[in-house]
Design a protein around this motif. Structure first.
Motif, PDB file in Angstrom:
ATOM      1  N   ASP A 117      -3.925  10.912   8.387  1.00 23.79           N
ATOM      2  CA  ASP A 117      -3.250   9.786   7.747  1.00 23.79           C
ATOM      3  C   ASP A 117      -4.056   9.208   6.594  1.00 23.79           C
ATOM      4  N   ILE A 163       2.132   2.953  11.646  1.00 24.51           N
ATOM      5  CA  ILE A 163       2.765   4.149  11.092  1.00 24.51           C
ATOM      6  C   ILE A 163       4.261   3.897  10.916  1.00 24.51           C
ATOM      7  N   ASP A 164       4.766   4.146   9.706  1.00 26.63           N
ATOM      8  CA  ASP A 164       6.207   4.111   9.452  1.00 26.63           C
ATOM      9  C   ASP A 164       6.769   5.456   9.912  1.00 26.63           C
ATOM     10  N   GLN A 165       7.178   5.503  11.172  1.00 29.90           N
ATOM     11  CA  GLN A 165       7.597   6.765  11.780  1.00 29.90           C
ATOM     12  C   GLN A 165       8.828   7.353  11.095  1.00 29.90           C
ATOM     13  N   GLN A 166       9.756   6.493  10.674  1.00 25.18           N
ATOM     14  CA  GLN A 166      10.970   6.998  10.021  1.00 25.18           C
ATOM     15  C   GLN A 166      10.629   7.680   8.700  1.00 25.18           C
ATOM     16  N   LEU A 167       9.757   7.061   7.916  1.00 29.45           N
ATOM     17  CA  LEU A 167       9.355   7.671   6.647  1.00 29.45           C
ATOM     18  C   LEU A 167       8.605   8.968   6.893  1.00 29.45           C
ATOM     19  N   LYS A 168       7.708   8.975   7.880  1.00 28.11           N
ATOM     20  CA  LYS A 168       6.938  10.182   8.179  1.00 28.11           C
ATOM     21  C   LYS A 168       7.860  11.336   8.563  1.00 28.11           C
ATOM     22  N   GLN A 171      -1.799   8.482   3.415  1.00 34.43           N
ATOM     23  CA  GLN A 171      -0.392   8.869   3.419  1.00 34.43           C
ATOM     24  C   GLN A 171       0.488   7.643   3.182  1.00 34.43           C
ATOM     25  N   TRP A 177       3.049   6.769   4.704  1.00 32.49           N
ATOM     26  CA  TRP A 177       3.574   6.200   5.943  1.00 32.49           C
ATOM     27  C   TRP A 177       2.534   5.348   6.685  1.00 32.49           C
TER      28      TRP A 177
END
Length: 627
Positions: free
Chosen positions: A331, A617-622, A587, A589
């Motif tokens: 990350d 962590i922006d899980q949706q973006l990742k 990253q 995210w």
């Protein structure tokens, strides 16, 4: 991901008996994100007074939508904090298995900084315009209470720390989740300083703690620790908060049972994570402490930590670390990357976020003034004037470094900025090869068959430093100074060069941003330890440092640091080298990270993982990016 920010103004009319008032409405941000647009609005509140009544227009709070919040430290709109996931870093080195700062603060800082805590930390919510937290800096006024919720200073020899209630040790034997008390703090400070609790010898890596005239450290009840000095000392509170080797609070029962906490398996703290796996030379893993006590300073309703796990992957080569970032395996990289690598990343991976900041100069040179050639200040002036610092900065660092010279440090208020130097000093730091040659002629080093003098240069073999030195050597060759660069491995450099008086040029650093007296005192002839390469036998300089050590107020101390620093500048004791930029990448995210170095843990640089509990962590973006 923030793609656009615009501003607009409008108005709304409110009618009341006998008067019409326009209530301003300002759309301060329009944020476009994939698939939606979020409008952030703020209304200015007006209270309208008319005969016989008062009409208050209702406050409309700043609204960012259900998915976004404003980061109060910098005003940026980010995805709302979310819980879960793993935060993975890559590092260039593998810390040894030693979790006890009493013996080795650097590995202990890496292993223990997610686990252990200190009495105070930098305020994570502070305005980044006040301090960006990217560099190391010592300023107790920027600190906020942590294990100590507050502190009092009833007189100049007494500090009272009010220990926070409701903090528990992690639920691991032998601590078993019991509450932290003032006795735990007393025990740790006694251990560091051999001030009681059965400790007869101070810790081996106690650092500057040993310079403070401590008298006693006493837990007067479950929530109060009183520290007394034999005499006032302006750095006492700073050392308690910032000391790089001392200040983490270790579990007393573990030390009583095992003698120390060097074995990582015995590490227990009050922090947001527990160290659960250590694979030598490969990786470390910390798991979330489900009973952690603290909340996010930026969003006080949110319990910490956000992520379930932190991991550190040991990848010694820069190219390997960058490849891991490109492939989404990590990350962020807390080791700064070279400028050319950053430029390449910007082209191939434009979504990766880059944070650039200027640190100290690691390419500044110290010359041996016991050698006649360097004892002449005009020769030192000539060496500096022959180097085109601005061109080097543009050529190597893309203009992102700092070519303008500083003294030993670059902290505002502790040094004289280049812009304030008198012209007769500034001119010796401007590129002027003809002027350099004239100075060498006058000093008795004429040009004969294209050469004035031949020198041997024992140089530390670190890639970015050697590359810089080779450019400098070419500039000097053009004015008739031939230098043979002999590469010396970093591990061998100190015993072969830094601690002898036979060297010509010594690797050094200038323009530091931490412990503002550290770099000026190294020239003091009375300084214990340190490098022979830097010590001067200068009576006036020694007088300044003697006064510095006896200073009784911070203002007096700061003035003497400036005086010592100016003595170094006007006598041209070092040949300034461009302060290279540091580029830290992450990253898109990874949310909440703005290139920060830590929360006040000095000496281990970005090895401090304290801030990991405050990132998410922006899980949706990742997922949308295919990772």
């Amino acid at each position: 991901m923030l793609l656009a920010v615009v501003a607009a103004c409008g108005g709304e009319t409110v009618e009341v008996p006998g008067e019409t008032v326009v209530v301003e409405k300002e759309v301060i941000k329009t944020v476009e994100v994939p698939g939606e647009t979020v409008v952030v609005e703020k209304e200015v509140v007006k209270t309208v007074e008319v005969p016989g009544e008062t009409v208050t227009v209702e406050v409309v709070k700043e609204v960012v939508g259900e998915k976004y919040v404003v980061d109060p430290s910098n005003g940026r709109t980010v995805i709302k904090p979310e819980y879960g996931g793993t935060l993975t870093r890559a590092a260039r080195f593998a810390p040894e298995d030693n979790a006890d700062a009493c013996f080795a603060y650097r590995p202990a800082g890496v292993l223990g900084s997610p686990v252990l805590e200190k009495l105070a930390v930098y305020d994570w919510a502070m305005d980044r315009n006040t301090f960006d937290m990217k560099t190391r800096r010592v300023d107790t006024e920027l600190m906020t209470g942590h294990l100590a919720k507050s502190w009092d200073i009833p007189d100049d020899k007494t500090f009272v720390f009010n220990i926070r209630e409701g903090v528990n040790w992690q639920d691991k034997a032998p601590m078993n989740g019991r509450e932290l008390t003032a006795k735990d703090i007393e025990f740790n400070l006694h251990r560091y300083l051999a001030m009681g609790s059965g400790f007869d010898e101070p810790c081996a890596d106690v650092g500057r703690y040993g310079e403070i005239p401590w008298e006693s450290i006493t837990a007067t009840d479950d929530n109060s620790v009183v520290v007394k000095l034999k005499e006032p000392h302006i750095w006492a509170l700073t050392e308690i908060f910032f000391n790089q080797g001392s200040g983490w609070m270790y579990p007393p029962e573990v030390i009583e049972q095992h003698g120390d906490v060097q074995d990582w398996k015995n590490l227990v703290g009050t922090g947001a994570f527990a160290l659960t796996e250590y694979v030598e030379g490969s990786s470390l893993t910390w798991e979330k402490n489900p009973n952690y006590w603290d909340y996010d300073e930026k969003y006080p309703d949110n319990p910490l930590p956000y992520v379930d796990e932190q991991r550190l992957l040991v990848l010694p080569e820069t190219a390997t670390r960058v490849a891991a970032l490109r492939s989404g395996k990590v990350d962020y990289l807390y080791d700064p990357i070279p400028v050319d690598t950053a430029k390449s990343l910007a082209k191939t991976n434009p979504d990766i976020v880059q944070h650039t900041y200027r640190g100290r100069s690691n390419t500044t040179l110290f010359v041996n003034q016991e050698i006649p050639f360097f004892s002449d200040i005009n020769v030192r002036h000539a060496l500096q004037m022959a180097i085109d610092l601005e061109t080097i900065n543009n050529m190597i660092y893309g203009g992102l470094g700092n070519w303008e010279p500083t003294g030993t440090n670059s902290v505002e208020g502790w040094t004289t900025p280049f812009a304030e130097w008198p012209e007769e000093i500034r001119k010796y730091h401007s590129f002027d090869p003809a002027g350099a040659e004239a100075l060498l002629d006058a000093a008795g080093y004429p040009l004969e068959d294209g050469v004035r003098i031949e020198l041997k240069w024992e140089a530390v073999d670190v890639d970015f430093i050697i590359d810089y030195y080779q450019i400098v050597a070419e500039y000097w060759r053009r004015i008739g100074i031939e230098t043979e660069i002999v590469k010396v491995p970093l591990a061998e450099y100190s015993p072969t060069v830094m601690n002898t008086k036979t060297f010509n040029f010594a690797f050094g650093e200038a323009g530091g941003t931490y412990f503002e007296d550290h770099l000026v005192t190294r020239f003091w002839s009375k300084k214990e330890g340190g490098s022979l390469a830097h010590k001067m036998n200068d009576a006036e300089y020694d007088r300044i440092i003697d006064d510095l050590m006896a200073a009784s107020t911070l203002d007096e101390y700061k003035a003497l640091v400036r005086e010592a620093d100016w003595h170094v500048i006007e006598n041209h004791w070092h040949i300034w080298g461009v302060a290279s930029p540091n580029v830290v990448v992450n990253q898109p995210w990874l949310v909440g990270f703005n290139g920060e170095n830590g929360l006040g843990t000095l000496g281990i640089g970005r090895g401090a993982f304290e801030i990991g509990s405050r990132l998410w962590i922006d899980q949706q973006l990742k997922t949308s990016m295919g990772y």
